[in-house]
Design an enzyme around this catalytic site. Structure first.
Site, PDB file in Angstrom:
ATOM      1  N   LYS A  48       0.814  -1.217   0.000  1.00  0.00           N
ATOM      2  CA  LYS A  48       0.000   0.000   0.000  1.00  0.00           C
ATOM      3  C   LYS A  48       0.850   1.272   0.000  1.00  0.00           C
ATOM      4  O   LYS A  48       0.457   2.289  -0.574  1.00  0.00           O
ATOM      5  CB  LYS A  48      -0.947  -0.006   1.206  1.00  0.00           C
ATOM      6  CG  LYS A  48      -1.899  -1.206   1.261  1.00  0.00           C
ATOM      7  CD  LYS A  48      -2.786  -1.274   0.042  1.00  0.00           C
ATOM      8  CE  LYS A  48      -3.809  -2.382   0.127  1.00  0.00           C
ATOM      9  NZ  LYS A  48      -3.261  -3.731   0.040  1.00  0.00           N
ATOM     10  N   GLU A  82      -2.723   7.409   7.603  1.00  0.00           N
ATOM     11  CA  GLU A  82      -3.484   8.200   6.639  1.00  0.00           C
ATOM     12  C   GLU A  82      -4.462   9.089   7.384  1.00  0.00           C
ATOM     13  O   GLU A  82      -5.026   8.688   8.406  1.00  0.00           O
ATOM     14  CB  GLU A  82      -4.307   7.289   5.712  1.00  0.00           C
ATOM     15  CG  GLU A  82      -3.620   6.854   4.467  1.00  0.00           C
ATOM     16  CD  GLU A  82      -4.550   6.089   3.537  1.00  0.00           C
ATOM     17  OE1 GLU A  82      -4.100   5.774   2.429  1.00  0.00           O
ATOM     18  OE2 GLU A  82      -5.712   5.812   3.909  1.00  0.00           O
ATOM     19  N   LYS A 110     -17.178  -4.749   3.190  1.00  0.00           N
ATOM     20  CA  LYS A 110     -18.381  -4.427   2.429  1.00  0.00           C
ATOM     21  C   LYS A 110     -19.475  -5.482   2.611  1.00  0.00           C
ATOM     22  O   LYS A 110     -19.178  -6.677   2.649  1.00  0.00           O
ATOM     23  CB  LYS A 110     -18.028  -4.329   0.946  1.00  0.00           C
ATOM     24  CG  LYS A 110     -16.871  -3.398   0.640  1.00  0.00           C
ATOM     25  CD  LYS A 110     -16.307  -3.678  -0.745  1.00  0.00           C
ATOM     26  CE  LYS A 110     -15.040  -2.892  -1.002  1.00  0.00           C
ATOM     27  NZ  LYS A 110     -14.389  -3.274  -2.260  1.00  0.00           N
ATOM     28  N   GLU A 127      -9.794   1.717  -6.014  1.00  0.00           N
ATOM     29  CA  GLU A 127     -10.699   2.142  -4.952  1.00  0.00           C
ATOM     30  C   GLU A 127     -10.382   3.567  -4.502  1.00  0.00           C
ATOM     31  O   GLU A 127      -9.221   3.934  -4.330  1.00  0.00           O
ATOM     32  CB  GLU A 127     -10.603   1.169  -3.772  1.00  0.00           C
ATOM     33  CG  GLU A 127     -10.824  -0.278  -4.201  1.00  0.00           C
ATOM     34  CD  GLU A 127     -11.357  -1.148  -3.090  1.00  0.00           C
ATOM     35  OE1 GLU A 127     -11.485  -0.654  -1.946  1.00  0.00           O
ATOM     36  OE2 GLU A 127     -11.657  -2.321  -3.367  1.00  0.00           O
ATOM     37  N   ASN A 181      -6.971  -3.116  -6.179  1.00  0.00           N
ATOM     38  CA  ASN A 181      -7.084  -4.563  -5.992  1.00  0.00           C
ATOM     39  C   ASN A 181      -6.789  -5.246  -7.312  1.00  0.00           C
ATOM     40  O   ASN A 181      -7.496  -5.041  -8.308  1.00  0.00           O
ATOM     41  CB  ASN A 181      -8.484  -4.938  -5.484  1.00  0.00           C
ATOM     42  CG  ASN A 181      -8.676  -4.503  -4.050  1.00  0.00           C
ATOM     43  OD1 ASN A 181      -7.856  -4.795  -3.190  1.00  0.00           O
ATOM     44  ND2 ASN A 181      -9.735  -3.765  -3.787  1.00  0.00           N
ATOM     45  N   ARG A 204      -7.215  -8.055  -8.854  1.00  0.00           N
ATOM     46  CA  ARG A 204      -7.956  -9.316  -8.997  1.00  0.00           C
ATOM     47  C   ARG A 204      -9.402  -9.011  -9.350  1.00  0.00           C
ATOM     48  O   ARG A 204      -9.803  -7.845  -9.404  1.00  0.00           O
ATOM     49  CB  ARG A 204      -7.920 -10.100  -7.686  1.00  0.00           C
ATOM     50  CG  ARG A 204      -8.416  -9.267  -6.497  1.00  0.00           C
ATOM     51  CD  ARG A 204      -8.560 -10.065  -5.239  1.00  0.00           C
ATOM     52  NE  ARG A 204      -8.698  -9.218  -4.063  1.00  0.00           N
ATOM     53  CZ  ARG A 204      -9.801  -8.620  -3.668  1.00  0.00           C
ATOM     54  NH1 ARG A 204     -10.906  -8.720  -4.408  1.00  0.00           N
ATOM     55  NH2 ARG A 204      -9.853  -7.889  -2.576  1.00  0.00           N
ATOM     56  N   ARG A 253     -24.455  -9.222   0.381  1.00  0.00           N
ATOM     57  CA  ARG A 253     -23.683 -10.393   0.795  1.00  0.00           C
ATOM     58  C   ARG A 253     -24.374 -11.051   1.985  1.00  0.00           C
ATOM     59  O   ARG A 253     -24.446 -10.469   3.074  1.00  0.00           O
ATOM     60  CB  ARG A 253     -22.259 -10.005   1.178  1.00  0.00           C
ATOM     61  CG  ARG A 253     -21.487  -9.305   0.067  1.00  0.00           C
ATOM     62  CD  ARG A 253     -20.026  -9.179   0.453  1.00  0.00           C
ATOM     63  NE  ARG A 253     -19.312  -8.255  -0.428  1.00  0.00           N
ATOM     64  CZ  ARG A 253     -17.998  -8.050  -0.383  1.00  0.00           C
ATOM     65  NH1 ARG A 253     -17.267  -8.714   0.522  1.00  0.00           N
ATOM     66  NH2 ARG A 253     -17.414  -7.211  -1.213  1.00  0.00           N
TER      67      ARG A 253
END
Length: 449
Positions: free
Chosen positions: A115, A199, A236, A274, A289, A291, A336
């Site tokens: 990151k 951050e 999420k 993102e 990400n 993937r 989800r």
């Protein structure tokens, strides 16, 4: 490619198999002892017992997976999401073994997986990033000094982290002092790397991400954005596209920034950039990400595209269509469904005694009635994706769908969805990442949850 091995399990393995079957590609499924009875195992062309139940002894066995891939004569390996999907060493070894890794190159995964390195890369590319440290923070003294310059509240994050793991909000110097070693230890335990960074915390932020795709011919396109701001424990639970209450001009700038990010690393295959977007619609790069995302069906529903097919096409050397051929229609929302206590979010493993879905939704699930949700893996039972002509229709169809769902044998978050999606906060579309915990806190005060 004629045959691929899927280095994953459950829902995403089943999803990949479905596209492969349609394209006439044979599949090899790997499974642990616990997963032997799950549907994806019998739906694959061939299945291989890869090891005992713990992921470190089965789904994370890099050398054994590659050995089985060679033994079965596969052309490529699809990592799905989670597990080995962002493991640069795995991607490198797949390539060295003469097979195609169905995803970006190991170099891209490595660069974006760190990151801190990804923040530096985006700064150089001119993509806005959240104010914070540009190097790893190794001692508490250093962290406190940097925090004074950044200002509180702030986020303490693991450089190798992901999925909401290894990050904590610190409101004060005292909180940072209390959490520093804990986050470092958690990062080391989960990711094998205890490097952390700081951050600035962006208040009232929305989590909005852009799906990008690149091929090996220099083409890079975006497939528009998804709002992923409904979260529990920084993970999420509801995603939707297009993002509600987002000005078109901001949407266009987000998509352009995502392409800028992808071009900075010569991105190939499926990826997600993102961002966090503040109350003034200013946005900042969060992470990339490398993937396929859990929430990719949201994008599929609004674009009418099959992203797994796109992954296979790109991995096979195919070319992507032009940006001006990619359009969206209607509104899609993904929920989800987890085997968990809806009040505490603690996992609720057990046998799915009854599994009855409602009408009017796309169901992506790794289970069928009678299967066991074991304690060894993520407790997600399914993803429910609902598409409507507009957001109002998608919400109306969502309410009708969840009223007809019955799941017995485990606790689930269905009851939470039934209440939350009818709430003023969610229906308005004017919500940020704190919306779910704030709504739950209010319900508890009213003793109605």
């Amino acid at each position: 490619m004629k045959k691929i091995l899927i280095a994953n399990r459950g829902e995403i393995a089943r999803r990949i198999i479905r596209t492969c079957n349609r394209l006439g590609i044979e599949t090899v499924a790997i499974h642990s002892e616990a997963d032997g009875d799950l549907p994806y195992v019998s739906e694959a062309t061939q299945a291989v017992l890869i090891g005992p139940n713990p992921v470190v002894q089965s789904y994370l066995q890099v050398d054994k997976i590659i050995e089985e891939a060679k033994k079965h004569g596969v052309d490529g390996i699809h990592p799905g999401y989670g597990l080995l999907s962002e493991n640069a060493d795995f991607a490198r070894k797949v390539a060295e073994a003469g097979m195609t890794f169905i995803g970006p190159s190991s170099d891209i995964i490595e660069k974006m997986g760190d990151k801190i390195e990804s923040r530096r890369t985006m700064i150089q590319a001119g993509v806005p990033v959240v104010p914070g440290t540009e190097e790893g923070v190794t001692t508490l003294e250093e962290a406190l000094q940097e925090a004074e310059a950044i200002g509180y509240p702030l986020m303490l994050k693991a450089s190798a982290g992901g999925g909401g793991i290894g990050m904590v909000r610190c409101e004060s110097e005292q909180a940072l002092t209390q959490q520093f070693e804990s986050v470092k230890n958690r990062a080391k335990a989960y990711f094998g790397d205890d490097v952390v960074y700081l951050e600035k915390f962006i208040a009232d932020a929305r989590h909005i991400e852009v799906q990008i795709f690149g091929d090996h011919h220099g083409n890079l396109v975006h497939l528009y954005e998804r709002n992923c701001s409904v979260q529990r424990r920084n993970q999420k639970v509801i995603e939707e596209s297009p993002s509600p209450n987002l000005p078109q001009e901001v949407r266009e700038r987000l998509c352009e920034a995502a392409l800028q990010a992808g071009k900075a690393v010569n991105y190939t295959n499926a990826g997600t950039v993102e961002f966090i977007v503040d109350a003034n619609n200013e946005f900042y790069f969060l992470e990339m990400n490398t993937r396929l995302q859990v929430e990719h069906p949201v994008t599929e529903e609004v674009t009418g595209l099959d992203l797994v097919e796109w992954q296979l096409t790109v991995a096979d050397g195919g070319e992507l269509p032009a940006q001006d051929t990619i359009h969206t229609h209607g509104h899609a929302i993904e929920y989800r469904v987890y085997a968990e206590d809806p009040k505490t979010f603690f996992p609720s493993p057990g046998k799915l005694e009854k599994l009855q879905w409602g009408e009017g939704a796309r169901i992506e699930t790794g289970y069928e009635e009678g299967n066991l949700v074991t304690p060894f893996y993520d407790p997600m039972i399914s993803k429910v994706i609902i598409h409507g002509a507009d957001r109002d229709e998608a919400l109306s169809k969502s309410q009708a769908f969840f009223n007809d769902v019955t799941i017995n044998g485990v606790k689930t978050n269905i009851s939470l969805f039934k209440e939350f999606i009818g709430s003023e906060q969610f229906v308005s579309g004017d919500y940020a990442t704190a919306v779910l915990p704030q709504w739950m806190g209010k319900k508890k005060e009213e003793h109605t949850l």
